[in-house]
Enzyme design. Structure first.
Site, PDB file in Angstrom:
ATOM      1  N   TYR A 296     -28.020 -27.620  41.727  1.00 25.06           N
ATOM      2  CA  TYR A 296     -27.529 -26.315  41.268  1.00 25.06           C
ATOM      3  C   TYR A 296     -27.020 -25.505  42.456  1.00 25.06           C
ATOM      4  O   TYR A 296     -27.773 -25.180  43.373  1.00 25.06           O
ATOM      5  CB  TYR A 296     -28.659 -25.579  40.564  1.00 25.06           C
ATOM      6  CG  TYR A 296     -28.247 -24.401  39.730  1.00 25.06           C
ATOM      7  CD1 TYR A 296     -28.153 -24.506  38.346  1.00 25.06           C
ATOM      8  CD2 TYR A 296     -27.982 -23.163  40.299  1.00 25.06           C
ATOM      9  CE1 TYR A 296     -27.798 -23.417  37.571  1.00 25.06           C
ATOM     10  CE2 TYR A 296     -27.622 -22.072  39.529  1.00 25.06           C
ATOM     11  CZ  TYR A 296     -27.538 -22.209  38.159  1.00 25.06           C
ATOM     12  OH  TYR A 296     -27.188 -21.122  37.387  1.00 25.06           O
ATOM     13  N   TYR A 347     -18.401 -22.780  36.810  1.00 25.73           N
ATOM     14  CA  TYR A 347     -19.781 -22.296  36.716  1.00 25.73           C
ATOM     15  C   TYR A 347     -20.137 -22.139  35.248  1.00 25.73           C
ATOM     16  O   TYR A 347     -19.667 -21.208  34.585  1.00 25.73           O
ATOM     17  CB  TYR A 347     -19.890 -20.959  37.453  1.00 25.73           C
ATOM     18  CG  TYR A 347     -21.200 -20.231  37.263  1.00 25.73           C
ATOM     19  CD1 TYR A 347     -22.351 -20.617  37.954  1.00 25.73           C
ATOM     20  CD2 TYR A 347     -21.297 -19.137  36.398  1.00 25.73           C
ATOM     21  CE1 TYR A 347     -23.542 -19.940  37.784  1.00 25.73           C
ATOM     22  CE2 TYR A 347     -22.491 -18.450  36.237  1.00 25.73           C
ATOM     23  CZ  TYR A 347     -23.604 -18.858  36.928  1.00 25.73           C
ATOM     24  OH  TYR A 347     -24.791 -18.189  36.772  1.00 25.73           O
TER      25      TYR A 347
END
Lengths: 394, 148
Positions: A296, A347
């Site tokens: 992440y 994203y």
């Protein structure tokens, strides 16, 4: 001990858009398109879905939300036997599959979808902490002027640099290598290479972090379908076994950068040490067995700290590890974010990492790691829960 | 070009809310006193103030008046805030030597950001914010009120 009792059988995504440009589509529409695409990928009918396992409180970032009844209503899903979400935010992204697995192995549901839809038309990620309604807890944070998650994490990053001598060159390498990975991806928002001059000339937003350390602000949706290992056998795609999954974390990390109370040993970290311990323990493997890591990447420096927390290098050595070229797709010992990640592709609050992990394990990734048999996928680092997955090859 | 010294958000834009556990902190700040809650049973400090002591689960706490000295544990240099593109802020995470284990998040104001270091000693002052409250902010020890 490896369980492999569940598998991911379908992934689907909408197009990715720059911030706000997915309008006038609605959050339900974006989520629905991703779910239908995941069903098509799996060879399932949407009516086969009987469970929803969300994270981030089923929020459709930012300031909007997804809802099981709304999705059932418009998609024609007749009945569900499971509908739940992990608490807090993006830390739970990979953990949504852990939640799906829990539903399946407990017998509460058979075909469980995890989905995230993002539309930043009303509120952008970059100012989300500044825009929060004051409450008694955030009144101890908000007045300081740390407007977004990157501003908050820059404080952790500076401490890492102070304690271990980590250099901005390491964060540059994360940004540069991930941009290289996005170059050949048709859906990626950013594909032009980043040079060191670009990086060191970029605007400082929250020193020591600059513009190119921050993830993109984009719109779109991704859905992932998990089912039992048995059911997975006769679907359209080679199943991708969930070798291990975990969510949660240690109180020392706790509210993390929303509280800044982490003890010294944990402050300059990603908060993932507890997740790493459980994931590797449950999978019966170690960091040396991981072939590709989808970490992440809301901020470049947090990739460096996750590499340490997962034991790919020693604590404090993430900077030199990255600077050595270890995370490159081309020639690295541990290719990281082969999809370009949130810094370069799009994203979607962690969901693209799961999608890339699935494609790597199917052997169909655009930047396929040859012979890869185990993929690590992470969510967070953020306020607990944080989460991770180890995916395998059928 | 003159150096831009760090500042804080304009006070009238800063709004806080309180609950029964946090209000004594803010009432003390209004009187320009920096306080932190310690557990009455085991002495553990905690910030922000919360219902239970995380070490012994007691709900009894005593409010300890602190010296106002603090040490910079880490910091950022933020350039721009929504609606305030030119602002320069140095947000800090502070260790409080007389409330060990509890940290405050605040700003160091009146400094050249390039001069700030982890480990710097700072001291509190109080600045008006919305609704009649006051916010604890910090400046380097010895700077006094000259630049507040």
């Amino acid at each position: 001990m490896t369980r492999r009792d569940t598998a991911i059988v379908g992934v689907g995504a909408t197009d990715y858009y720059r911030r706000g440009r997915s309008a006038p589509q609605t959050i339900t529409e974006l989520a629905g398109k991703a779910i239908l695409a995941a069903c098509e990928d799996a060879g399932l009918a949407v009516a086969d879905i009987d469970g929803f396992a969300y994270y981030s409180m089923a929020g459709g970032g930012y300031g909007m939300s997804m809802d099981t009844a709304d999705l059932m209503d418009t998609l024609g899903i007749p009945e569900v036997t499971f509908s739940a979400t992990l608490t807090s935010g993006g830390g739970g992204a990979a953990g949504s599959v852990d939640l799906a697995r829990a539903a399946i192995v407990s017998g509460q549901a058979n075909v469980v979808v995890s989905v995230m839809a993002v539309q930043q038309a009303r509120q952008r990620l970059g100012g989300v902490f500044a825009a929060m309604t004051p409450n008694p807890l955030n009144s101890f944070l908000q007045p300081a002027g740390l407007a977004g998650p990157g501003h908050l994490m820059s404080v952790l990053v500076r401490r890492h640099m102070h304690d271990y001598g980590t250099r901005r060159e390491a964060f540059a390498e994360v940004a540069i290598s991930q941009r290289l990975n996005a170059a050949n991806r048709p859906k990626a928002i950013m594909r032009d290479p980043i040079t060191p001059d670009d990086y060191f000339g970029a605007r400082m937003i929250a020193d020591p972090l600059c513009l190119l350390d921050f993830c993109l602000e984009t719109d779109g949706a991704v859905a992932v379908i998990t089912t039992s290992a048995d059911r997975a056998k006769d679907l359209r795609q080679a199943p991708v076994p969930v070798v291990a999954s975990a969510h949660g974390g240690h109180r020392d990390w706790g509210r993390a950068f929303a509280g800044m109370q982490m003890p010294h040993e944990t402050f300059a970290s990603s908060g993932h040490a507890a997740i790493a311990k459980h994931l590797f323990g449950r999978a019966g493997v170690g960091p040396e067995d991981i072939d590709v890591a989808l970490l992440y990447d809301h901020f470049s420096a947090m990739v460096v700290m996750q590499l340490e927390d997962y034991g790919f290098c020693k604590k404090g050595e993430g900077g030199p590890f990255v600077e050595s070229g270890a995370i490159r797709y081309d020639g690295g010992s541990l290719p990281v974010n082969t999809h370009g990640g949130q810094l370069s592709e799009a994203y979607i609050i962690g969901m693209t990492h799961i999608k890339e992990g699935v494609e790597q394990m199917r052997g169909t990734a655009i930047n396929q790691v040859a012979g890869a048999e185990l993929a690590l996928v992470t969510g967070g680092p953020a306020t607990l829960p944080v989460s991770g997955l180890i995916l395998g090859r059928a | 070009m003159a150096t831009t010294l760090s500042t804080a958000l304009p006070g009238e834009q800063v709004t806080i809310t309180t609950d029964v556990h946090t209000e004594p902190f803010w009432q003390a700040a209004k009187e320009e006193r920096l306080v932190a809650p310690a557990c009455s049973a085991c002495g553990t400090f905690r910030l922000p103030p919360t219902p239970f002591c995380p070490k012994c689960q007691s709900t009894d706490k005593r409010w300890v008046e602190l010296s106002g000295r603090a040490e910079i544990y880490s910091f950022s240099i933020v350039r721009g805030f929504p609606g305030l593109p030119e602002i320069v802020i140095v947000p800090v995470v502070l260790d409080l030597p007389d409330a060990p284990g509890a940290r405050l998040v605040s700003d160091v104001v009146g400094v050249d950001p390039a001069d700030v270091r982890i480990g710097d000693q700072v001291e509190v002052f109080f600045s008006p914010i919305a609704d009649g409250w006051k916010l604890p902010l910090f400046r380097p020890v010895g700077m006094g009120a000259a630049r507040s």
